[in-house]
Design a protein around this motif. Sequence first.
Motif, PDB file in Angstrom:
ATOM      1  N   ARG A   1      33.958  48.890 119.036  1.00 56.15           N
ATOM      2  CA  ARG A   1      34.440  49.627 117.885  1.00 56.15           C
ATOM      3  C   ARG A   1      35.469  50.677 118.283  1.00 56.15           C
ATOM      4  O   ARG A   1      36.498  50.839 117.634  1.00 56.15           O
ATOM      5  CB  ARG A   1      33.247  50.306 117.186  1.00 56.15           C
ATOM      6  CG  ARG A   1      33.584  50.916 115.840  1.00 56.15           C
ATOM      7  CD  ARG A   1      32.280  51.171 115.112  1.00 56.15           C
ATOM      8  NE  ARG A   1      31.415  52.038 115.919  1.00 56.15           N
ATOM      9  CZ  ARG A   1      31.203  53.340 115.681  1.00 56.15           C
ATOM     10  NH1 ARG A   1      31.758  53.896 114.650  1.00 56.15           N
ATOM     11  NH2 ARG A   1      30.435  54.069 116.448  1.00 56.15           N
ATOM     12  N   GLN A   2      35.198  51.389 119.406  1.00 56.09           N
ATOM     13  CA  GLN A   2      36.163  52.375 119.890  1.00 56.09           C
ATOM     14  C   GLN A   2      37.465  51.705 120.334  1.00 56.09           C
ATOM     15  O   GLN A   2      38.560  52.214 120.086  1.00 56.09           O
ATOM     16  CB  GLN A   2      35.559  53.177 121.053  1.00 56.09           C
ATOM     17  CG  GLN A   2      34.406  54.080 120.638  1.00 56.09           C
ATOM     18  CD  GLN A   2      33.752  54.740 121.849  1.00 56.09           C
ATOM     19  OE1 GLN A   2      33.862  54.241 122.967  1.00 56.09           O
ATOM     20  NE2 GLN A   2      33.033  55.849 121.604  1.00 56.09           N
ATOM     21  N   SER A   3      37.341  50.546 120.987  1.00 56.71           N
ATOM     22  CA  SER A   3      38.534  49.833 121.446  1.00 56.71           C
ATOM     23  C   SER A   3      39.392  49.397 120.273  1.00 56.71           C
ATOM     24  O   SER A   3      40.631  49.513 120.301  1.00 56.71           O
ATOM     25  CB  SER A   3      38.124  48.615 122.280  1.00 56.71           C
ATOM     26  OG  SER A   3      37.370  49.002 123.407  1.00 56.71           O
ATOM     27  N   GLU A   4      38.745  48.897 119.211  1.00 60.35           N
ATOM     28  CA  GLU A   4      39.494  48.494 118.021  1.00 60.35           C
ATOM     29  C   GLU A   4      40.181  49.700 117.377  1.00 60.35           C
ATOM     30  O   GLU A   4      41.335  49.626 116.926  1.00 60.35           O
ATOM     31  CB  GLU A   4      38.543  47.838 117.015  1.00 60.35           C
ATOM     32  CG  GLU A   4      38.056  46.467 117.422  1.00 60.35           C
ATOM     33  CD  GLU A   4      39.135  45.400 117.296  1.00 60.35           C
ATOM     34  OE1 GLU A   4      40.193  45.696 116.680  1.00 60.35           O
ATOM     35  OE2 GLU A   4      38.935  44.297 117.830  1.00 60.35           O
ATOM     36  N   ALA A   5      39.480  50.848 117.344  1.00 60.67           N
ATOM     37  CA  ALA A   5      40.066  52.046 116.742  1.00 60.67           C
ATOM     38  C   ALA A   5      41.276  52.529 117.542  1.00 60.67           C
ATOM     39  O   ALA A   5      42.329  52.883 116.973  1.00 60.67           O
ATOM     40  CB  ALA A   5      39.005  53.154 116.656  1.00 60.67           C
ATOM     41  N   ILE A   6      41.141  52.524 118.868  1.00 66.74           N
ATOM     42  CA  ILE A   6      42.277  52.946 119.708  1.00 66.74           C
ATOM     43  C   ILE A   6      43.447  51.990 119.548  1.00 66.74           C
ATOM     44  O   ILE A   6      44.614  52.387 119.468  1.00 66.74           O
ATOM     45  CB  ILE A   6      41.834  53.046 121.180  1.00 66.74           C
ATOM     46  CG1 ILE A   6      40.801  54.175 121.344  1.00 66.74           C
ATOM     47  CG2 ILE A   6      43.032  53.295 122.081  1.00 66.74           C
ATOM     48  CD1 ILE A   6      40.184  54.251 122.724  1.00 66.74           C
ATOM     49  N   ASN A   7      43.113  50.684 119.473  1.00 71.69           N
ATOM     50  CA  ASN A   7      44.167  49.676 119.299  1.00 71.69           C
ATOM     51  C   ASN A   7      44.885  49.868 117.957  1.00 71.69           C
ATOM     52  O   ASN A   7      46.130  49.792 117.884  1.00 71.69           O
ATOM     53  CB  ASN A   7      43.556  48.279 119.392  1.00 71.69           C
ATOM     54  CG  ASN A   7      44.604  47.202 119.242  1.00 71.69           C
ATOM     55  OD1 ASN A   7      45.586  47.167 119.982  1.00 71.69           O
ATOM     56  ND2 ASN A   7      44.417  46.314 118.275  1.00 71.69           N
TER      57      ASN A   7
ATOM     58  N   LEU B   1      40.326  48.194 127.525  1.00 73.36           N
ATOM     59  CA  LEU B   1      39.572  49.367 127.078  1.00 73.36           C
ATOM     60  C   LEU B   1      38.077  49.152 127.229  1.00 73.36           C
ATOM     61  O   LEU B   1      37.333  50.067 127.626  1.00 73.36           O
ATOM     62  CB  LEU B   1      39.924  49.689 125.619  1.00 73.36           C
ATOM     63  CG  LEU B   1      41.326  50.235 125.364  1.00 73.36           C
ATOM     64  CD1 LEU B   1      41.574  50.352 123.866  1.00 73.36           C
ATOM     65  CD2 LEU B   1      41.516  51.588 126.044  1.00 73.36           C
ATOM     66  N   GLN B   2      37.631  47.947 126.923  1.00 67.76           N
ATOM     67  CA  GLN B   2      36.195  47.652 127.077  1.00 67.76           C
ATOM     68  C   GLN B   2      35.799  47.685 128.545  1.00 67.76           C
ATOM     69  O   GLN B   2      34.705  48.134 128.883  1.00 67.76           O
ATOM     70  CB  GLN B   2      35.877  46.291 126.452  1.00 67.76           C
ATOM     71  CG  GLN B   2      35.968  46.278 124.931  1.00 67.76           C
ATOM     72  CD  GLN B   2      35.702  44.906 124.348  1.00 67.76           C
ATOM     73  OE1 GLN B   2      35.570  43.926 125.091  1.00 67.76           O
ATOM     74  NE2 GLN B   2      35.629  44.836 123.022  1.00 67.76           N
TER      75      GLN B   2
ATOM     76  N   PHE C   1      34.774  51.682 127.046  1.00 66.75           N
ATOM     77  CA  PHE C   1      34.739  51.876 125.607  1.00 66.75           C
ATOM     78  C   PHE C   1      33.995  50.719 124.958  1.00 66.75           C
ATOM     79  O   PHE C   1      34.069  49.565 125.423  1.00 66.75           O
ATOM     80  CB  PHE C   1      36.165  51.952 125.046  1.00 66.75           C
ATOM     81  CG  PHE C   1      36.931  53.176 125.492  1.00 66.75           C
ATOM     82  CD1 PHE C   1      36.821  54.368 124.772  1.00 66.75           C
ATOM     83  CD2 PHE C   1      37.734  53.134 126.616  1.00 66.75           C
ATOM     84  CE1 PHE C   1      37.528  55.482 125.174  1.00 66.75           C
ATOM     85  CE2 PHE C   1      38.434  54.245 127.018  1.00 66.75           C
ATOM     86  CZ  PHE C   1      38.342  55.437 126.305  1.00 66.75           C
ATOM     87  N   ASP C   2      33.284  51.024 123.865  1.00 71.37           N
ATOM     88  CA  ASP C   2      32.611  49.953 123.142  1.00 71.37           C
ATOM     89  C   ASP C   2      33.627  49.250 122.242  1.00 71.37           C
ATOM     90  O   ASP C   2      34.742  49.737 122.034  1.00 71.37           O
ATOM     91  CB  ASP C   2      31.432  50.512 122.330  1.00 71.37           C
ATOM     92  CG  ASP C   2      31.871  51.595 121.362  1.00 71.37           C
ATOM     93  OD1 ASP C   2      33.030  51.550 120.878  1.00 71.37           O
ATOM     94  OD2 ASP C   2      31.077  52.503 121.080  1.00 71.37           O
TER      95      ASP C   2
END
Length: 637
Positions: free
Chosen positions: A474-480, A466-467, A471-472
């Motif tokens: 924080r966004q990658s962690e949220a999607i995960n 995702l990165q 994606f940054d």
Amino acid sequence: MECVFQGHKGTLNIKQLELVWISVKPNLESFTFLIDDVFCLSAVEKYNKWKTKYEVTFKLINRESSCWKLVKKNFYTNHVDNLSKFASSINERQSSRPRSILVFLNPYGGKGNADKVWNVCSPLFPQRHVNVTDVIRTERAGHAKNIVKNLNLNSLDAIVCVGGDGTLNEVIEALTRRKEQGEFDNIPVKLGLIPAGSTNATNATLSRVVDPFTVTLQILMGYTMPMDVLIVRKNCGILHSVSVNTLACGFLGALLVHSEKMRSLGAQRYFLAALSTLSPPFSAVELNAEFTSLETPTLERACGSGCTICESASRETLASLQSTTQRIEGQFAYVQFVCSRCVSPNTPHGVFPHAHYYWDSIRLFFRFRSRNPPENSQIISLSNLVKASIEVKPINSNHTSEAPVPWNCDGEVIHGDKFHVEVDCKMIDFFAYSQLNFPRLFRCLSSENGLSTPVQFDTHRVIKQLQQAGFDPRQSEAINDLFKSLLSAQNNALRRDLLSTNDFQLRSSELFSKLESVQSNLMVLEKSEFNILRKDNEDVTQRVTHLQQLLKDDLDKINSNAKLDFNLHKGWTKESLADIEGQLHKLNNRIEMEIAHINTNIEKTKSEYLRYQVGILLSIIGVTSSLIFGIWRASKT
């Protein structure tokens, strides 16, 4: 072709694989039907006062339900010149249909309704212009096998059995023996089975239908699919038997032996026989076997039309794959080889529901023998087997018995202790309209019911991808986290409908305990009912004996009266004959006396007449003499 359909004028034409009727009136809708749906075509002359017209009838197959039907569409035309074009198009499209068929009819299979089934299905063959060379009624086990061993196959397109899976098994075994003797490399005839047996597992597995009328239509339309055959050899390599569904020993073999006495009950006989075969010590076996399986591609995708997994399966493909060998020993309640899904009324989804037709040619199921299923019982399943060497011994009362082990081979009993089993991929062309013939997809139970393996993934790898996609962190962690929550919710929803291994074993033990109680109750009920039946039987026997004695006495009286009447009538007849003879004798004497009297009168009359004549003569002479004397005297004087 110009024609009239339901009172409306129009034209009937061929467009690629369809027959299209278009009305002359624009407000009427046209309709089409596939050439593949045409069962037969006929034309009959119809006369009226003005001109001759022809009634053209198309019999079409209605496939809207699993049980097919024939529907008629009648067209009226004054010209039949194009009928040959329609007939040639249909024959060209349906070139795989059989032309010459030999039928084996087993009147003893299942509930014994093979004759009724054949009477319903046989009128379809002449409509399709299929020549049935002969209908052979099997009279005993192995009768069909003995005929096929010496049968001339050059003039036959197919052999069709009307009966159960055992009748088809006999034909396949005879053809397999001829193949191994080198008469041919591939089986030259197609095989079909019109269901009239107990379970009809072959039709239920391959055609997904056990309606005899529908299966007959599939045969006459020429729908075929290859079929794997399980070859069973003795330890010395000699062919012993074949199987296209299942080969099992232990509990399932003993169950079949018990059910042979209840064939008239159909598929229900297996359930009733299971109640008397529930005790494992009387049906368990001791196994010593070596199995060879293939490393095949994943088989979890659904099987349907255009399945690449089934299309790629062949003898050469199986021979090119790597194989592994493993050995299994122990005591088992049953050992079962499965050559297909093995669908039947007792297993509506099949013994192996999500199997493909050819890659999963053999599955092997074991169940450990145990008196306490929750703690020690388990089922072992081996898939993708190509051959196995197996040795079994029966177990009775916790020790090995010398009795031969009964095996369930497609519903027929065979015996043996040492076998070598292997699969012949796509050996037989079998008449069936399976899911490989049409574009309907039948999903496997593993994908329908959520029984597949839970999806797992590497969260670190997902965040990294995702990165890299922009994606940054924080966004990658949220999607995960969103993915994880969705998958967890889905898995929890799926697991709510599933049973754990412990729950399954617990419920299995409860079921077995209930079945044991049912068995004991049935035994008590059987004994009481048997005593009642025995007493009733004795009463009936006594009544029958009494009636027989009464009947015998009545017959003796009737015989004596008849003899007395006969003797009286005989005596009266003799007396009457004697009286008649006396009267005749008197009459003859009287006639003779009358004749003698008449003769006397005649003689008397003759003598009197003679005297009268003599007197007259003498008188004439005297008168004449007197005259002469007078004349003479006168002349003298």
